[in-house]
Write an enzyme that holds these catalytic residues in place. Structure first.
Site, PDB file in Angstrom:
ATOM      1  N   LYS A  13     -10.816   0.612  43.476  1.00  0.00           N
ATOM      2  CA  LYS A  13     -10.137  -0.097  44.574  1.00  0.00           C
ATOM      3  C   LYS A  13      -8.636  -0.237  44.300  1.00  0.00           C
ATOM      4  O   LYS A  13      -7.813   0.052  45.157  1.00  0.00           O
ATOM      5  CB  LYS A  13     -10.698  -1.524  44.739  1.00  0.00           C
ATOM      6  CG  LYS A  13     -12.136  -1.600  45.153  1.00  0.00           C
ATOM      7  CD  LYS A  13     -12.535  -3.052  45.433  1.00  0.00           C
ATOM      8  CE  LYS A  13     -12.510  -3.965  44.233  1.00  0.00           C
ATOM      9  NZ  LYS A  13     -13.507  -3.650  43.197  1.00  0.00           N
ATOM     10  N   ARG A  88     -15.001 -10.881  49.311  1.00  0.00           N
ATOM     11  CA  ARG A  88     -16.065 -10.488  48.380  1.00  0.00           C
ATOM     12  C   ARG A  88     -17.375 -11.191  48.696  1.00  0.00           C
ATOM     13  O   ARG A  88     -18.363 -10.986  47.998  1.00  0.00           O
ATOM     14  CB  ARG A  88     -15.651 -10.865  46.961  1.00  0.00           C
ATOM     15  CG  ARG A  88     -15.151  -9.693  46.121  1.00  0.00           C
ATOM     16  CD  ARG A  88     -14.748 -10.255  44.786  1.00  0.00           C
ATOM     17  NE  ARG A  88     -14.722  -9.309  43.723  1.00  0.00           N
ATOM     18  CZ  ARG A  88     -13.612  -8.774  43.217  1.00  0.00           C
ATOM     19  NH1 ARG A  88     -12.448  -9.045  43.759  1.00  0.00           N
ATOM     20  NH2 ARG A  88     -13.683  -7.964  42.190  1.00  0.00           N
ATOM     21  N   ARG A 127     -10.523   1.580  31.272  1.00  0.00           N
ATOM     22  CA  ARG A 127      -9.399   1.316  32.188  1.00  0.00           C
ATOM     23  C   ARG A 127      -8.225   0.665  31.446  1.00  0.00           C
ATOM     24  O   ARG A 127      -8.419  -0.234  30.633  1.00  0.00           O
ATOM     25  CB  ARG A 127      -9.885   0.394  33.312  1.00  0.00           C
ATOM     26  CG  ARG A 127      -8.754  -0.150  34.171  1.00  0.00           C
ATOM     27  CD  ARG A 127      -9.205  -0.630  35.496  1.00  0.00           C
ATOM     28  NE  ARG A 127     -10.191  -1.705  35.440  1.00  0.00           N
ATOM     29  CZ  ARG A 127     -10.859  -2.121  36.509  1.00  0.00           C
ATOM     30  NH1 ARG A 127     -10.654  -1.563  37.679  1.00  0.00           N
ATOM     31  NH2 ARG A 127     -11.733  -3.096  36.397  1.00  0.00           N
ATOM     32  N   ARG A 162      -7.575  -5.295  30.634  1.00  0.00           N
ATOM     33  CA  ARG A 162      -7.969  -6.610  31.161  1.00  0.00           C
ATOM     34  C   ARG A 162      -9.040  -7.223  30.273  1.00  0.00           C
ATOM     35  O   ARG A 162      -9.921  -6.520  29.788  1.00  0.00           O
ATOM     36  CB  ARG A 162      -8.534  -6.429  32.581  1.00  0.00           C
ATOM     37  CG  ARG A 162      -7.469  -6.307  33.614  1.00  0.00           C
ATOM     38  CD  ARG A 162      -8.045  -5.900  34.947  1.00  0.00           C
ATOM     39  NE  ARG A 162      -9.241  -6.618  35.343  1.00  0.00           N
ATOM     40  CZ  ARG A 162      -9.833  -6.474  36.526  1.00  0.00           C
ATOM     41  NH1 ARG A 162      -9.323  -5.644  37.412  1.00  0.00           N
ATOM     42  NH2 ARG A 162     -10.920  -7.150  36.829  1.00  0.00           N
ATOM     43  N   ARG A 173     -20.417  -8.858  36.491  1.00  0.00           N
ATOM     44  CA  ARG A 173     -19.601  -8.570  37.685  1.00  0.00           C
ATOM     45  C   ARG A 173     -20.365  -7.639  38.628  1.00  0.00           C
ATOM     46  O   ARG A 173     -20.339  -7.809  39.853  1.00  0.00           O
ATOM     47  CB  ARG A 173     -18.266  -7.927  37.274  1.00  0.00           C
ATOM     48  CG  ARG A 173     -17.282  -8.954  36.713  1.00  0.00           C
ATOM     49  CD  ARG A 173     -16.196  -8.314  35.864  1.00  0.00           C
ATOM     50  NE  ARG A 173     -15.304  -7.468  36.615  1.00  0.00           N
ATOM     51  CZ  ARG A 173     -14.508  -6.543  36.054  1.00  0.00           C
ATOM     52  NH1 ARG A 173     -14.527  -6.356  34.748  1.00  0.00           N
ATOM     53  NH2 ARG A 173     -13.714  -5.828  36.800  1.00  0.00           N
TER      54      ARG A 173
END
Ligand code: AMP
Length: 219
Positions: A13, A88, A127, A162, A173
């Protein structure tokens, strides 16, 4: 132009939103980034949301809705906004509809990204994100590594990982995504503005390819 980015964690995203922002010249507003900034600065909001985020849970709707609503009145989003990670929950989506109606605006496009579950964890743990808040370019150490280790190609700032990009947190998540966020696919399908696409190395389609497809679709 009002765009919503929908998708499980790690589907891309942020990457797609970042590329669309550059092409469409409208700001990318990520609720996750707003929360992380508050946590870093140690504000009251940061302290309030920290535990939810580090446990991979959603921040309560009232808190999140209020932040988005006030952001909608900022001058820089007059021409449009890319909402990255909001809504969300169905409740948030209903609130967003009300916020937009109140401002005589409408949602133009909801981009729904899907990635095979087995790829998601690999994407999330690899990431790295540019620490420069003006840049925020997203890299993947395997799929899309930076030219120089730990350094952003675009602006030269340091790349960071992160805190919630670890296996344990990503599992909760994902769980929360399926329980609370995935019903939004049907919600927006009914509204008729859903653009669904797969992001996966197995079909050679990464975020940058999807961003190009969306730009073509909009033209
Ligand atoms: P993201 O950067 O979009 O992956 O968001 C990181 C974390 O921030 C999420 O795992 C949630 O804990 C929180 N968060 C971000 N956006 C929302 C939202 N719309 N509603 C509730 N929590 C959110």
């Amino acid at each position: 132009m009002i765009i919503v980015m929908l998708g499980a964690p790690g589907t891309g995203k942020g990457t797609v939103a970042n590329l669309l922002k550059d092409k469409l010249k409208i700001p990318q507003v990520s609720t996750g980034d707003i929360f992380r900034k508050h946590i870093k600065e140690g504000t009251r909001l940061g302290k309030l949301v920290e535990n939810y985020i580090s446990n991979g849970n959603l921040v309560p709707d009232e808190v999140t809705n209020e932040i988005v609503e006030s952001r909608l009145d900022d001058k820089d989003v007059e021409k449009g906004i890319i909402l990255d990670g909001y809504p969300r929950t169905v409740n948030q989506a209903k609130e967003l509809d009300k916020m937009l109606k109140k401002r005589n605006k409408k949602l133009n496009l909801v981009v729904n990204l899907t990635t095979p579950e087995e790829e998601i964890i690999e994407r999330v743990v690899n990431r790295r994100v540019c620490s420069n808040q003006e840049c925020k370019t997203v890299y993947n150490l395997v799929l899309d590594p930076p030219e120089k280790e730990g350094i952003c190609n675009k602006c030269g700032h340091e790349l960071v990982q992160r805190k919630d990009d670890n296996i344990e947190t990503v599992k909760s998540r994902l769980d929360n995504y399926f329980k609370q966020t995935s019903p939004l696919i049907e919600y927006y399908e009914k509204q008729g503005n859903l653009y669904s696409t797969v992001v996966s190395k197995s079909i050679n389609k990464l975020g940058k390819d999807v961003a190009k497809d969306i730009i073509d679709y909009l033209n």
